[in-house]
Motif scaffolding. Structure first.
Motif, mmCIF file in Angstrom:
data_model
loop_
_atom_site.group_PDB
_atom_site.id
_atom_site.type_symbol
_atom_site.label_atom_id
_atom_site.label_comp_id
_atom_site.label_asym_id
_atom_site.label_seq_id
_atom_site.Cartn_x
_atom_site.Cartn_y
_atom_site.Cartn_z
ATOM 1 N N ILE A 127 0.370 -1.679 -6.879
ATOM 2 C CA ILE A 127 1.663 -1.178 -6.392
ATOM 3 C C ILE A 127 2.739 -1.408 -7.443
ATOM 4 C CG2 ILE A 127 3.512 -1.609 -4.711
ATOM 5 C CD1 ILE A 127 1.221 -2.103 -2.639
ATOM 6 N N ASN A 128 2.773 -2.599 -8.037
ATOM 7 C CA ASN A 128 3.767 -2.891 -9.080
ATOM 8 C C ASN A 128 3.622 -1.949 -10.269
ATOM 9 O OD1 ASN A 128 4.832 -4.965 -7.547
ATOM 10 N ND2 ASN A 128 3.690 -6.565 -8.604
ATOM 11 N N GLN A 129 2.393 -1.653 -10.653
ATOM 12 C CA GLN A 129 2.170 -0.717 -11.759
ATOM 13 C C GLN A 129 2.629 0.690 -11.384
ATOM 14 O OE1 GLN A 129 1.228 -1.093 -14.976
ATOM 15 N NE2 GLN A 129 1.320 -3.281 -14.590
ATOM 16 N N LYS A 130 2.353 1.086 -10.138
ATOM 17 C CA LYS A 130 2.781 2.417 -9.694
ATOM 18 C C LYS A 130 4.307 2.516 -9.672
ATOM 19 C CE LYS A 130 0.285 4.758 -6.591
ATOM 20 N NZ LYS A 130 -0.450 5.089 -5.360
ATOM 21 N N ILE A 131 4.975 1.465 -9.242
ATOM 22 C CA ILE A 131 6.447 1.479 -9.198
ATOM 23 C C ILE A 131 7.006 1.539 -10.615
ATOM 24 C CG2 ILE A 131 8.506 0.149 -8.549
ATOM 25 C CD1 ILE A 131 6.965 1.624 -6.209
ATOM 26 N N HIS A 184 6.936 7.436 1.924
ATOM 27 C CA HIS A 184 6.075 6.295 1.587
ATOM 28 C C HIS A 184 6.437 5.744 0.209
ATOM 29 C CE1 HIS A 184 1.879 4.637 0.488
ATOM 30 N NE2 HIS A 184 2.527 3.717 1.149
ATOM 31 N N LEU A 185 6.611 6.643 -0.757
ATOM 32 C CA LEU A 185 7.011 6.224 -2.102
ATOM 33 C C LEU A 185 8.366 5.515 -2.052
ATOM 34 C CD1 LEU A 185 6.645 7.215 -5.491
ATOM 35 C CD2 LEU A 185 8.853 8.000 -4.711
ATOM 36 N N LYS A 214 10.985 -1.666 -1.353
ATOM 37 C CA LYS A 214 10.399 -2.980 -1.069
ATOM 38 C C LYS A 214 10.214 -3.783 -2.362
ATOM 39 C CE LYS A 214 7.115 -3.959 2.232
ATOM 40 N NZ LYS A 214 5.789 -3.788 2.855
ATOM 41 N N VAL A 215 9.807 -3.108 -3.443
ATOM 42 C CA VAL A 215 9.535 -3.786 -4.712
ATOM 43 C C VAL A 215 10.814 -4.036 -5.513
ATOM 44 C CG1 VAL A 215 8.369 -3.565 -6.959
ATOM 45 C CG2 VAL A 215 7.161 -2.945 -4.864
#
Length: 173
Positions: free
Chosen positions: A111-115, A143-144, A150-151
């Protein structure tokens, strides 16, 4: 290239060099390993000789390649299956090891990499949020946006506005 130069200075011969990993022909003596470690640290790298740490770096490399790949087919794969297949290990083992050493789950790291990829794409300002969500295989823009907030603590549109405020047009420079 920097790592290759350090290895050559130490009289070592790399067999294979890939992102995050180098195999050399020679067996390192203790003093040689220490010298190599110090020289690599001087140029911003580290020598990993702990088997657990090596596996963690391999997991991270697979994830980074997966998320930042331009290959759409690669990004659509099931992450856990892909990681297990690439490393030829049971995903349960990899997941436990990663959590133990890194203090976060593989899923959270993904998730962190995607953000980070979303931030990069927002900075380029070439794609709409809907296109970014589609490119990174989010089920929806909502969702994105929820995951981004959140991050980062910011909405994607607020993040984009902050970026625009920091930049000056050429006539204002």
């Amino acid at each position: 290239m920097v790592v290759q130069q350090v290895l050559q200075e130490e009289g070592l011969h790399p067999i294979d060099m890939q992102l995050g990993e180098v195999q050399i022909q020679e067996e390192l003596a203790v003093n040689q390993a220490q010298s190599l470690r110090e020289k690599l640290e001087e140029v911003g790298f580290e020598l990993l000789d702990d088997k657990k740490q090596k596996m963690i770096e391999r997991i991270k490399t697979v994830i980074i390649t997966l998320i930042h790949s331009e290959n759409d087919n690669l990004q659509k794969v099931n992450h856990s299956d892909y990681i297990a297949e690439q490393l030829n290990r049971d995903y349960g083992y990899l997941s436990s090891l990663f959590s133990e050493v890194e203090g976060i789950t593989i899923e959270k790291y993904i998730i962190n990499q995607k953000i980070e990829k979303v931030k990069e794409l927002l900075m380029y300002d070439e794609l709409s949020l809907s296109e970014i969500a589609d490119q990174l295989h989010y089920s929806s823009v909502q969702h994105l946006s929820n995951q981004f907030k959140k991050v980062t603590g910011l909405t994607p549109s607020h993040f984009k506005q902050l970026k625009e405020k920091k930049r000056k047009s050429l006539d204002q420079v």
